[in-house]
Design a protein around this motif. Structure first.
Motif, PDB file in Angstrom:
ATOM      1  N   HIS A 286       0.836  -1.196   0.000  1.00  0.00           N
ATOM      2  CA  HIS A 286       0.000   0.000   0.000  1.00  0.00           C
ATOM      3  C   HIS A 286       0.877   1.256   0.000  1.00  0.00           C
TER       4      HIS A 286
ATOM      5  N   PRO B 243       2.249   3.507  -8.781  1.00  0.00           N
ATOM      6  CA  PRO B 243       0.897   2.933  -8.843  1.00  0.00           C
ATOM      7  C   PRO B 243       0.695   1.848  -9.885  1.00  0.00           C
TER       8      PRO B 243
ATOM      9  N   LEU C 142       1.733   3.975  -3.528  1.00  0.00           N
ATOM     10  CA  LEU C 142       1.490   5.407  -3.494  1.00  0.00           C
ATOM     11  C   LEU C 142       2.509   6.147  -4.344  1.00  0.00           C
TER      12      LEU C 142
END
Length: 502
Positions: free
Chosen positions: A83, A90, A87
């Motif tokens: 995750h 992507p 960021l």
């Protein structure tokens, strides 16, 4: 200059050269691993499980927390790591980068460990053996947690050996090694729960080393924390055992095939060569070399045996991807073969072992580049675009335990709307069909549609026995009154079924 001074200077120069060689031993195998990993990344599209990594990592943290309550709970730490990574990067393919870097680092750690246990030649060979293991290479180019977990296991083993070599139980370096060992094992278990079995191999190493009780107590604390974490993760995911229900009961043939893949050696050569290597390595020279033999054989055999017992006594879990320690043990084993012949013959022995191992491993390594991916999404997307016509309804079905399948089809169709819809439904565990009306096939575009109607193209996984051979989603469409209008067409693991709906 007198002869004695010349000899002393030559000895100093030789020691300095060996020290530099020992420091540089991990570099070339690690670079080789990096090159092979990048080449594999570029040659293969992502498959279903990797698309699951991408879609889970794309969720906001509250959505991710809800999604892992339905499926993939044991991968929560890995998804949290991704995750943060996505960021900055992507694109789905970028999620393979941590695994590639972890693979190169693992090779470097194994080479460093073999250098510490034996010498620089052994380290170079051990690193090269691991770097050219076809299954290891494929794992380093996959956006799943196995490469990172293997790195943590290698680091923990290295820290264990460093701590056992320390002269004093209260030595700061030894204490740092214990802390590093604990952190490595906890991280390994967090990334892959079956890494807990490597604690058994480490216990064998400590017992064989005659470790004092106080030292055992220090490592027992780290092992207890890692074991408690594994138990908590297993308990939390106990309701998701259906995800591994596809794993068959272990059989002699299946075990042989999984070990063959983990070792990177084609059958039947690996058995003979590993036995010969073990026999030679069990004649070590010196305390460290003896410890090296124990480390190699314990990693090779003990966790695999534990996984087998778990499969026989409980849930079947014996598959290649869970045999994290086997490639590490095999690589160290062949590094030890080089060292046992003596330092003078080490260069010749290293070259001979490298030629032998690489030539035997080459077929499986090359097969990793030429083999089809489990889910050939680019080919599937091209075929969907060829079959569909504007005005059709396209339906993507997915069994929830096969997460990643629906979003993988939508992603490679470049259908952003369907991708957003799949991500929206993921946190709630929805198994609703992804439905769209085909607006254009070149480029592909779809519009929202609430239910199928008219000419409908169903796309879904077809895996042995499930849904009686129909693609995922067939039962849902059949319940709505849709009927098959043409024979099913299969592309990779997916079925394309043309239906007529009221």
């Amino acid at each position: 200059m007198d002869p004695k001074s010349c000899l002393e200077e030559a000895a100093v120069t030789g020691r300095a050269w060996r020290a530099r060689a020992g420091q540089g031993a991990p570099a070339l195998p690690a670079l080789l691993s990096l090159i092979l990993g990048v080449s594999t990344v570029r040659s293969k599209p992502l498959w279903r499980d990797e698309m699951a990594s991408w879609e889970f990592s794309r969720l906001p943290l509250d959505g991710l927390t809800r999604a892992v309550q339905h499926v993939d709970g044991v991968f929560t730490p890995y998804y949290l790591l991704l995750h943060g990574w996505q960021l900055a990067f992507p694109q789905a393919l970028a999620l393979r980068v941590p695994s590639v870097l972890a693979g190169a680092a693992t090779v470097g750690v194994v080479a460093t460990l073999a250098t510490r246990l034996w010498d620089a030649w052994a380290g170079t060979v051990a690193g090269a053996v691991l770097a050219t293991n076809g299954t290891f290479v494929l794992g380093t180019a996959t956006a799943r947690p196995y490469a990172l977990a293997t790195l943590c296991c290698a680091v923990a083993t290295w820290q264990l050996v460093r701590a056992l070599d320390g002269p004093d139980e209260l030595d700061r370096a030894r204490m740092r090694s214990r802390v590093g060992y604990g952190l490595g094992m906890v991280a390994a278990v967090a990334l892959q729960v079956f890494a807990v079995l490597i604690l058994l191999a480490h216990a064998v190493v400590m017992l064989a080393s005659g470790t004092r009780r106080t030292s055992i107590a220090g490592f027992a604390f780290a092992a207890g924390v890692a074991s408690a974490l594994a138990a908590a993760m297993a308990l939390a995911a106990s309701g998701q055992r259906g995800q591994i229900s596809w794993i068959a009961e272990p059989s002699l043939r299946g075990v042989r095939d999984d070990l063959t893949a983990a070792l990177g050696w084609p059958d039947p050569w690996w058995g003979l060569l590993v036995v010969v290597a073990a026999a030679v390595t069990l004649r070590p020279r010196g305390r460290r070399a003896r410890r090296g033999a124990v480390v190699a054989i314990a990693l090779l055999l003990v966790p695999a045996t534990g996984l087998m017992l778990a499969s026989v006594l409980g849930q079947p879990v014996f598959v290649t991807r869970y045999l994290l320690a086997v490639p590490l043990g095999a690589a160290l084993l062949f590094g030890g073969v080089v060292a046992v012949v003596g330092s003078r013959a080490s260069p010749v022995a290293a070259l001979a072992v490298l030629l032998l191992v690489v030539s035997v491993q080459a077929p499986l390594l090359c097969a990793q580049f030429s083999a089809d991916t489990p889910d050939d999404y680019p080919r599937l997307a091209r075929r969907i675009a060829a079959v569909a016509v504007p005005g059709d309804t396209v339906v993507i079905g997915q069994n929830y335990n096969a997460e990643g399948a629906a979003v993988g089809v939508a992603y490679y169709l470049r259908d952003r709307r369907l991708v957003r819809e799949a991500l929206r439904r993921l946190p709630d565990g929805s198994r609703e069909l992804l439905i769209g009306r085909v607006v254009s096939t070149s480029p592909w575009r779809s519009s929202p549609r609430s239910r199928p109607g008219g000419r409908t193209l169903l796309v879904g996984l077809v895996l042995g026995g499930r849904n009686h051979g129909h693609p995922d989603g067939f039962a849902d469409l059949h319940a709505l009154g849709c009927r098959q209008a043409a024979p099913r067409e299969d592309v990779a693991n997916y079925g394309l079924l043309l239906m007529r709906c009221p």
